[in-house]
Scaffold this motif. Structure first.
Motif, short mmCIF file in Angstrom:
data_model
loop_
_atom_site.label_atom_id
_atom_site.label_comp_id
_atom_site.label_asym_id
_atom_site.label_seq_id
_atom_site.Cartn_x
_atom_site.Cartn_y
_atom_site.Cartn_z
N UNK A 85 0.83 -1.18 0.00
CA UNK A 85 0.00 0.00 0.00
C UNK A 85 0.87 1.24 0.00
N UNK A 86 0.45 2.20 -0.77
CA UNK A 86 1.22 3.43 -0.86
C UNK A 86 0.68 4.50 0.08
N UNK A 87 -0.45 4.21 0.73
CA UNK A 87 -1.08 5.14 1.66
C UNK A 87 -1.29 4.41 2.97
N UNK A 88 -0.99 5.06 4.08
CA UNK A 88 -1.17 4.43 5.38
C UNK A 88 -2.65 4.45 5.78
N UNK A 89 -2.98 3.62 6.75
CA UNK A 89 -4.35 3.57 7.24
C UNK A 89 -4.75 4.90 7.87
N UNK A 90 -3.81 5.56 8.51
CA UNK A 90 -4.09 6.86 9.11
C UNK A 90 -4.43 7.90 8.05
#
Length: 95
Positions: A1-6
């Motif tokens: 994933x290139x985007x964090x969950x936050x």
């Protein structure tokens, strides 16, 4: 994933859309918001997102096929082993 969950949580990405293409959904949603969801806007962002979704779908299909082949191979090996033990087992004599 290139985007964090936050980051996804901060951007308001629904849980159902938090996948490997979420890094493209965030700018698409931002573009849609900025342009009042006008249907003739955000073509590039939408195209990139849909392309990513399609590639993700193809990846899942390939993975499922790989798993099916592996399971089929296991079943075949188990069947062959069972037949081999049945063939080598001594048969009871009939009177």
């Amino acid at each position: 994933m290139k985007v964090t969950h936050e980051q996804m949580k901060r951007e308001g990405v629904p849980l159902a859309y938090r996948d490997n293409c979420a890094h493209l959904l965030i700018p698409l949603n931002r573009c849609r918001y900025d342009n009042y969801h006008l249907p003739w806007k955000c073509f590039e962002e939408k195209g990139e997102y849909l392309k990513c979704q399609h590639h993700e779908y193809e990846r899942r299909v390939r993975e499922a096929a790989r798993i099916r082949r592996r399971e089929f191979k296991k079943m075949q090996e188990a069947k062959e082993a069972k037949e081999a033990t049945a063939a080598s087992a001594p048969k009871a004599e009939q009177h």
